[in-house]
Design an enzyme around this catalytic site. Sequence first.
Site, mmCIF file in Angstrom:
data_model
loop_
_atom_site.group_PDB
_atom_site.id
_atom_site.type_symbol
_atom_site.label_atom_id
_atom_site.label_comp_id
_atom_site.label_asym_id
_atom_site.label_seq_id
_atom_site.Cartn_x
_atom_site.Cartn_y
_atom_site.Cartn_z
ATOM 1 C CG HIS A 80 46.544 38.123 40.851
ATOM 2 N ND1 HIS A 80 45.461 38.298 40.017
ATOM 3 C CD2 HIS A 80 46.057 37.500 41.959
ATOM 4 C CE1 HIS A 80 44.376 37.787 40.586
ATOM 5 N NE2 HIS A 80 44.713 37.311 41.770
ATOM 6 C CG ASP A 82 46.461 37.207 36.362
ATOM 7 O OD1 ASP A 82 47.006 37.679 37.384
ATOM 8 O OD2 ASP A 82 46.233 35.992 36.225
ATOM 9 C CG ASP A 113 40.478 36.960 42.451
ATOM 10 O OD1 ASP A 113 41.629 37.247 42.801
ATOM 11 O OD2 ASP A 113 40.174 35.865 41.942
ATOM 12 C CD GLU A 147 46.356 33.889 41.782
ATOM 13 O OE1 GLU A 147 46.157 33.082 42.712
ATOM 14 O OE2 GLU A 147 45.431 34.301 41.032
ATOM 15 C CD GLU A 148 42.500 34.744 39.081
ATOM 16 O OE1 GLU A 148 42.347 33.522 39.290
ATOM 17 O OE2 GLU A 148 41.983 35.621 39.789
ATOM 18 C CD GLU A 175 44.537 36.267 45.479
ATOM 19 O OE1 GLU A 175 43.391 36.657 45.191
ATOM 20 O OE2 GLU A 175 45.299 35.734 44.663
ATOM 21 C CG HIS A 373 37.175 33.272 39.676
ATOM 22 N ND1 HIS A 373 37.929 32.114 39.580
ATOM 23 C CD2 HIS A 373 38.061 34.236 40.023
ATOM 24 C CE1 HIS A 373 39.189 32.377 39.861
ATOM 25 N NE2 HIS A 373 39.298 33.668 40.141
#
Length: 401
Positions: A80, A82, A113, A147-148, A175, A373
């Site tokens: 992804h 984003d 990520d 995705e997030e 992932e 994150h």
Amino acid sequence: MSVEKWENNEEIKIFREYLRIPSVHPDINYTGCVDFIKRQADSLDLPVEVVYPAVESKPVVIIKWLGKHPELPSIILNSHMDVVPVFPEKWTHEPFSADLDEEGRIFARGTQDMKSVGTQYLGAIRLLKASGFQPKRTVYVTFVPDEEIGGSLGMAEFVKTDFYKQMNVGFSLDEGGTSATDVHHLFYAERIRWVLKLKIGGTAGHGSLLLANTAGVKLNYVLNKLSEFRESQVQWLINDKSINIGDVTTVNLTQLSGGVQSNVVPPLLEAIFDMRLSITLDLVAFEKQIRDWCEQAGGGIEIEFPQKDAYVAPTKLDDSNPYWLALKAAIDELKLKIKPIVCFGVTDSRFIRQQGTPAIGFSPIINTPVLIHDHDEFLRADDYLNGIQVYKKIIQNLTEV
């Protein structure tokens, strides 16, 4: 390797360029990512298409590497574009600078990520093409949005399109999770996400009184029941060393609202809970238990599920799955340690699995602090380059199934 060598390495340059594109929530403009991926496709001499499965602002970018037998089911290498928001004041480096320090650490949101995975796929394909390798199966490298924030306008819609159906997907790689040890975490399933919203009505009045059936009293009852259930999962996790967080059900109160003044008992309180349900949990019985608790609290509680994902069968890791056998053979040849686990969050793999297609999440990032994150997210340059070599072998094996 010195800082200069890392800085001058073409793969590191590509990775850092991608990291510098601030595809960060909220209100992402994906144009920079799309243009970057198109340039990478050109450098690989591979065709690229952009589709918009839901809205014009949410592109899916697909690079195609044609196989010798394109009639066979294809392989998806998914990532992804984003990344989650940042708190710049908490970072020691600018979050989108892709700074490289003397230890070879690259600091940027998305290093773990998961922008690293997207460009590592491309680096591996570059090596395979340079060696003269042509896959038996067609490979699609997909870059998806959002995705997030759940993927509802990204992968969730993409798998419904005619474009996706024509891809004839047989297997998807996506992932995994960063590991602080030398063991790679491999996701074969994901917990089921529910968001529970309770609108709790009750007797209103003066704050000096002991009114019956107030919203606060009802909330307290339900919250205690959910907390008791939560504690049972904590104890299960503590007592059974063979399981991890992905094997239990998590319940967390995440939002609470209501009331207008400190001396007024409100007629309504609202509470929202984030729930990640174990794939072994009886979903029907669990929902009934929640509804029973609300009735026992005194009734007058409106129950909503803003998100209520269905059960999705895990990907089989046995002899019935030839893609797993190919992946496992590559892992064994590379002498990697792996631990198959249920993903503790959710990834876009769930949408692939909903189509009845096996999907596995894998990350080559090991021996690295888990900063997904978090502030000061980083990945070492050497680990990034090693990941390309890992994917080279994995991709080669998967395409030859």
